[in-house]
Design an enzyme around this catalytic site. Sequence first.
Site, mmCIF file in Angstrom:
data_model
loop_
_atom_site.group_PDB
_atom_site.id
_atom_site.type_symbol
_atom_site.label_atom_id
_atom_site.label_comp_id
_atom_site.label_asym_id
_atom_site.label_seq_id
_atom_site.Cartn_x
_atom_site.Cartn_y
_atom_site.Cartn_z
ATOM 1 N N ALA A 74 -37.751 71.918 -38.690
ATOM 2 C CA ALA A 74 -38.109 70.693 -39.283
ATOM 3 C C ALA A 74 -36.590 69.951 -39.638
ATOM 4 O O ALA A 74 -36.428 69.015 -40.021
ATOM 5 C CB ALA A 74 -38.909 70.782 -40.530
ATOM 6 N N ARG A 95 -24.923 69.010 -39.492
ATOM 7 C CA ARG A 95 -23.412 69.408 -38.967
ATOM 8 C C ARG A 95 -23.348 69.114 -37.509
ATOM 9 O O ARG A 95 -22.251 69.015 -37.249
ATOM 10 C CB ARG A 95 -23.317 70.856 -39.281
ATOM 11 C CG ARG A 95 -23.056 70.971 -40.876
ATOM 12 C CD ARG A 95 -23.092 72.477 -41.019
ATOM 13 N NE ARG A 95 -24.572 73.138 -41.284
ATOM 14 C CZ ARG A 95 -24.962 74.227 -41.850
ATOM 15 N NH1 ARG A 95 -24.102 75.121 -41.920
ATOM 16 N NH2 ARG A 95 -26.314 74.318 -41.837
ATOM 17 N N LYS A 118 -30.989 68.861 -33.616
ATOM 18 C CA LYS A 118 -30.323 70.023 -33.256
ATOM 19 C C LYS A 118 -30.947 70.918 -32.392
ATOM 20 O O LYS A 118 -30.468 71.542 -31.686
ATOM 21 C CB LYS A 118 -29.938 70.619 -34.665
ATOM 22 C CG LYS A 118 -29.137 72.120 -34.390
ATOM 23 C CD LYS A 118 -28.685 72.721 -35.713
ATOM 24 C CE LYS A 118 -29.465 73.200 -36.581
ATOM 25 N NZ LYS A 118 -28.942 73.806 -37.646
ATOM 26 N N ASN A 164 -27.270 86.920 -43.797
ATOM 27 C CA ASN A 164 -28.719 86.873 -43.317
ATOM 28 C C ASN A 164 -28.914 86.252 -42.004
ATOM 29 O O ASN A 164 -28.471 85.151 -41.981
ATOM 30 C CB ASN A 164 -29.426 86.048 -44.507
ATOM 31 C CG ASN A 164 -30.777 85.391 -44.003
ATOM 32 O OD1 ASN A 164 -31.361 86.021 -43.264
ATOM 33 N ND2 ASN A 164 -30.992 84.268 -44.557
#
Length: 479
Positions: free
Chosen positions: A13, A18, A25, A176
């Site tokens: 979502a 960036r 993306k 992570n």
Amino acid sequence: MTDQNLAVIVLAAGQGTRMKSTLPKVLHPLAGAPMLAHVLATARALDPATVITVVRHERDQVAAAVEIELPGSAIVDQDEVPGTGRAVEQAIGALPGGFEGDVLVLNGDVPLLNADTLLGFLGRHRDRGVAASVLSARFADPNGYGRIVRDVDGAFDRIVEQKDADDAERLIDEVNAGVYAFGAGALRDQLANLTTENAQGEKYLTDIIGLLRAAGSEVEAVPVSEPWLVAGVNDRAQLAETAARLNALIVRGWQLAGVTIEDPATTWIDLAVRLEPDAVIRPGTQLKGATVVETGAVVGPDTTLVDCEIGAGAEVKRTDGTLAVIGAGASVGPFAFLRPGTVLGADGKIGTFVETKNATIGRGSKVPHLSYIGDTEIGVESNVGAGSITANYDGVNKHRTEIGSHVRTGSHGVFVAPVRIGDGAYTGAGTVVRKDVPPGALAVNVAPQRNIDRWVAANRPGTAAAEAAARAGSGEDVD
Ligand code: UD1
Ligand code: CA
């Protein structure tokens, strides 16, 4: 067999700020498929009871991509509350009623993860009976990732996002990976406790770990075998690195399957491409879409093929082709431009500086040099002279040219379509063919040549040409 105790949530979502792109993306392509399609394909390979994809930014485009990769799978719209935690909170509502199995959460921007890694991760999560497991990785450059914070005896304590981390936490190189396994109950309980009190004002999924830990539940961070498996794509530089890594895997796979790939570094192969053993791919070649290269064919150097079929033993050199079918043993290039609808028969030739479009060129027929052949059908064993043009466009409509079998057309011919050249016919050099040519006829319409003696001396006196002509004895001076 379907794992009825497994639900997969795919997070897609986010905007992907960036990337600085109008394209969402997760739809940026890698090896010919949207990034998200790679993640969904991996999810499908796990054969879970359900796959739920969360969408919001450009939701229609993203949902359409989900529908193509996993038709009929669940799509959940995230509301205006931002963050990966909110995304999962909303997806949970789409789980089958009373689902108490494991929820595997995947980031839509971590495309290289494979099913084997996930099955190992999930198996361990189940064996250990922990409330949550997180896949982690050690990165030389952990910048941008959430960090795995462990307590003094090394036990996994919580995840801190880069933007919320203090200087010491930023030095942690265990990150992570954005892949989580949760017990459905534990996840539901803690999602309700997420807040947006952090540097980004988002509900972080990553905060669930600290919350579970504080509630006395067990959590584990499990390092992945090879860090590149969990590389996230947040900007164009990471997109290129990930694409190169994926390409290297694809190239190696084909090499091990018996394809000669001379220069892996300059060869790009989409995931859907099919190559047969003993095909040879030369340097600087891009094979895209659903391209197929059959055994013994040699493609490249410096060739780009999109959705093309290259027959056994054919040779395609320095060529740009889209939706073209090249027969067995045929030869193409160097410097050919194959546009959609090009079909070259077995042992045929499309040679140097030749452009073709919607053209069927029969078995053994040749268009060797400097030609444009469009909206054309050519029979078998014909030869089209150098510099031939099918004039298929009258400025409004396109028309067809038909050239029969065993035809010989002279150099520099123009075929003004619609026009038909019968079997076994010839055309003279420089002919502008405006009328059909019957089988076996010779068509000529160039005016007979007249030589006007001493024209240069009369009209270009004093030039080098006139002097050269005089030396060659072209005649006396003209008065
Ligand atoms: C996230 C993790 C970070 C981890 C990294 C791994 C959080 C808070 N942080 O950070 O710890 O190291 O992934 O790659 O989860 N998304 C939504 N809804 C949203 C926001 C994001 O569905 O409101 C989706 C995005 O489309 C994307 C994924 O979640 O596919 C991750 O979002 P992104 O913003 O890239 O998170 P990171 O900052 O990379
Ligand atoms: Ca990310």
